[in-house]
Design an enzyme around this catalytic site. Structure first.
Site, mmCIF file in Angstrom:
data_model
loop_
_atom_site.group_PDB
_atom_site.id
_atom_site.type_symbol
_atom_site.label_atom_id
_atom_site.label_comp_id
_atom_site.label_asym_id
_atom_site.label_seq_id
_atom_site.Cartn_x
_atom_site.Cartn_y
_atom_site.Cartn_z
ATOM 1 N N GLU A 1 0.873 -1.214 0.159
ATOM 2 C CA GLU A 1 -0.066 -0.049 0.027
ATOM 3 C C GLU A 1 0.782 1.372 0.045
ATOM 4 O O GLU A 1 0.840 2.027 0.987
ATOM 5 C CB GLU A 1 -1.037 -0.085 1.101
ATOM 6 N N GLU B 1 -5.438 -8.715 1.523
ATOM 7 C CA GLU B 1 -5.916 -8.196 2.823
ATOM 8 C C GLU B 1 -7.372 -8.076 2.481
ATOM 9 O O GLU B 1 -7.832 -7.504 1.541
ATOM 10 C CB GLU B 1 -5.467 -6.925 3.224
HETATM 11 C C1 GCO Z 1 -2.750 -1.969 5.209
HETATM 12 C C2 GCO Z 1 -2.506 -2.576 6.532
HETATM 13 C C3 GCO Z 1 -2.728 -2.971 7.669
HETATM 14 C C4 GCO Z 1 -3.962 -2.313 8.348
HETATM 15 C C5 GCO Z 1 -5.248 -2.761 7.783
HETATM 16 C C6 GCO Z 1 -6.299 -2.158 8.483
HETATM 17 O O1 GCO Z 1 -2.007 -2.746 4.563
HETATM 18 O O2 GCO Z 1 -3.641 -1.339 5.340
HETATM 19 O O3 GCO Z 1 -1.782 -3.560 5.521
HETATM 20 O O4 GCO Z 1 -1.637 -2.948 8.104
HETATM 21 O O5 GCO Z 1 -3.816 -2.867 9.646
HETATM 22 O O6 GCO Z 1 -5.083 -2.328 6.544
HETATM 23 O O7 GCO Z 1 -6.098 -0.664 8.625
#
Ligand code: GCO
Length: 453
Positions: free
Chosen positions: A166, A355
Site C-alpha cells: 500500500e 488483505e
Molecule cells: C494495510 C494494512 C494493515 C492495516 C489494515 C487495517 O495494508 O492497510 O496492511 O496494516 O492494519 O489495513 O487498517
C-alpha cells in the site's frame, strides 16, 4: 459456517492470513533492530490514539513459533508477513545477520508446518536513518540494496515476494494528511514520495531479478473507488481526482503510463524529481498483483485551502449505514466494482486478495469472542469473490487481515482486526468465532464437498 463456491476450495484456491512486522513483532533493539519512522512517530505526543507504540505489540518476535502453530491449527497453508527492513540493515546499511536470523527461524517454523510464506519487503516501517525518507531519491536505491540482500540470503525460501504494501498509505497518509509516519502535511511532498516509492519498487524488482529469476514478484496496492457525495459536477470531479490519487497514481507508472495531467499539475515545480527513464524502471513486468480491500471512499468538492490543493475532501461514511468498529462502511460490492474497474483499465497480472477484513471490537466473554460483525463481513466479501471468479476474474487467493489483533497504526490497540483475540496484558491468543469458522471451512472443504452460496 462460511459458504464458499466450489472454485474457492483450498485445493483450487489459496487461503491465507496476513500480518505485518511493525504491527506484531515488538520493536525492542534485540537482534540489532534499528529505529524506524514508526517508532519515531509513536514517540511524538498525540500521534497515536491511545498513546501506545509497537514496543511489545504481539511479542511475535519471541512468540513466532506459537503463532505459526496457531496458523497451522487454523488450517491455513499460506501466510503473508512482512520483513522489517530495520532488522536487516544497520544504521550504516550493512547486513545485520542477527535480524536475518529471526526470519530464518520463522521460515523454518513455517516449513515444518507445511505453510508457504508470502513475504512483503516493505510494510511502512522505514529505517529512520534513511535521511529524508521517501522524499529522498536515494531511499529508492537503498530499498533496492535491501531487496537484493533479501534475495541473496532468503530468496531461495521465498516463492512469492511483494516489494511494497500500500504505497498510497506511505505517500499520502504519511506526507499529505500527516496521520501516518512521518506525519508531514504537504501535497507536493506526498506526490514526490509516491514517485520515489514506485521507483523503489522498480529498482527493487530489478535488483531481485539480478539475483534470482524464479521468484514471483509483485506489489500490494489498495486501490479504491471514490464515489461522489452528490451528483453535482463539482463532487464528481472531486471524486475523480481522489480516485486518480488512489489508483492512477500507482497503476499508471506500474504499466508504463504517465500520471494524469491533474496529478502532475499538483506537483508544481517538484515535477522535476521525475527523471527521464524513471517510468521504464517503475514498469517492471509483474508476476502478480496483491489487492487489499476494506471499504470505499466518498469524496466531495474541496472547502478549505489545503483541500483545494488536493482537489477533494473525503466525507465520513453515513452513520446510518453498516459500519465496522473503526467506522468504515461495509461495502462488499466495492470489491467486485474495484476489480472490474481495474481489469477494464490496466492489463493486470493474476490477482491475490492480500488483505480483507474488519475491525470488530467485540470483547472476549467467558473465553469466547462472538465477532459476528466480522463473520458477516467475511461471508459477504467471499460471496463477491465467488461472483468475480464465476465471471472469469483471475483471482488466485484470499488472505484475511489479520491473524492477530495488533498495533493498528494511528489507532494503536483501540481497533481489533484479528481473527484471533490477543490479550495485550498476558499475550494470550484466543481464536474468535471467525477463526473457528475459517478453520471449519478449511478442514471441512479439504475433506468433503462444499456448500454453494
Ligand atoms: C494495510 C494494512 C494493515 C492495516 C489494515 C487495517 O495494508 O492497510 O496492511 O496494516 O492494519 O489495513 O487498517
Amino acid at each position: 459456517m462460511l459458504k464458499i463456491a466450489p472454485s474457492m476450495t483450498p485445493d483450487r484456491f489459496e487461503w491465507g492470513c496476513a500480518t505485518s512486522s511493525f504491527q506484531i513483532e515488538g520493536t525492542g533493539e534485540e537482534g540489532g533492530r534499528v529505529p524506524s519512522i514508526w517508532d519515531d512517530f509513536c514517540a511524538q505526543p498525540g500521534r497515536i490514539k491511545d498513546a501506545s507504540s509497537g514496543l511489545i505489540a504481539c511479542d511475535h518476535f519471541h512468540r513466532y513459533a506459537e503463532d505459526v502453530r496457531l496458523i497451522a491449527d487454523l488450517g491455513f497453508k499460506h501466510y503473508r508477513f512482512s520483513i522489517a527492513w530495520s532488522r536487516i540493515v544497520s544504521t550504516s546499511n550493512q547486513l545485520n545477520t542477527h535480524g536475518l536470523d529471526f526470519y530464518k527461524r520463522l521460515l523454518d517454523e513455517l516449513e515444518q508446518h507445511g505453510i508457504t510464506p508470502n513475504a512483503t519487503l516493505f510494510h511502512w516501517d522505514l529505517p529512520s536513518h534513511l535521511e529524508g525518507g521517501w522524499l529522498n531519491r536515494e531511499t529508492a536505491y537503498r530499498f533496492a540494496d535491501y531487496a537484493q540482500l533479501i534475495a541473496q540470503h532468503l530468496g531461495d525460501r521465498l516463492p512469492r515476494v511483494a516489494t511494497l504494501n500500500e504505497p498510497w498509505c506511505s505517500a499520502f497518509l504519511g506526507y499529505d494528511l500527516g496521520v501516518f509516519a512521518p506525519g508531514a502535511q504537504n501535497r507536493e511532498s506526498a506526490l514526490c514520495a509516491a514517485h520515489h516509492l514506485l521507483l523503489a519498487h522498480g529498482l527493487g524488482v530489478q535488483a531481485w531479478r539480478s539475483e534470482r529469476e524464479n521468484t514471483a514478484l509483485g506489489i500490494v496496492l489498495n486501490p479504491e473507488l471514490c464515489d461522489p457525495a452528490t451528483p453535482s459536477p463539482q463532487d464528481k470531479y472531486a471524486a475523480m481526482l481522489a480516485e486518480c490519487e488512489r489508483n492512477e497514481c500507482f497503476l499508471n507508472p506500474l504499466f508504463g503510463r504517465e500520471w494524469p495531467v491533474e496529478l502532475k499539475a499538483q506537483m508544481g515545480t517538484q515535477i522535476q524529481i521525475c527523471k527521464e527513464g524513471d517510468l521504464e524502471i517503475c514498469a517492471q513486468p509483474l508476476d502478480f498483483i496483491g489487492l487489499n480491500y476494506y471499504t470505499r471512499s466518498i469524496a466531495k468538492a474541496p472547502e478549505s485551502d489545503s483541500d483545494k490543493t488536493r482537489g477533494y475532501l473525503f466525507v465520513a461514511p453515513d452513520p446510518t449505514k453498516d459500519l465496522t468498529s473503526i467506522g468504515w462502511e461495509i461495502y462488499p460490492e466495492g470489491l467486485s466494482r474495484v476489480i472490474n474497474h481495474l481489469n477494464a483499465k490496466w492489463p493486470l497480472p493474476p490477482i491475490w486478495i492480500t488483505e480483507n477484513g474488519a475491525a470488530d471490537n467485540t470483547p472476549l466473554e467467558d473465553g469466547i469472542c462472538h465477532d459476528d460483525l466480522r463473520c458477516n463481513y467475511l461471508q459477504t466479501h467471499l460471496d463477491q469473490l465467488a461472483n468475480l471468479l464465476e465471471k472469469g476474474a483471475d483471482i488466485r487467493g484470499y488472505y484475511v487481515w489479520s491473524l492477530l489483533d495488533n498495533f493498528e497504526w494511528a489507532q494503536g490497540y483501540s481497533q481489533r482486526f484479528g481473527i484471533v483475540h490477543v490479550d495485550f496484558q498476558t499475550q494470550k491468543r484466543t481464536p474468535k468465532k471467525s477463526a473457528l469458522m475459517i478453520q471449519a471451512l478449511l478442514h471441512h472443504s479439504t475433506n468433503h464437498d462444499v456448500s454453494h452460496p
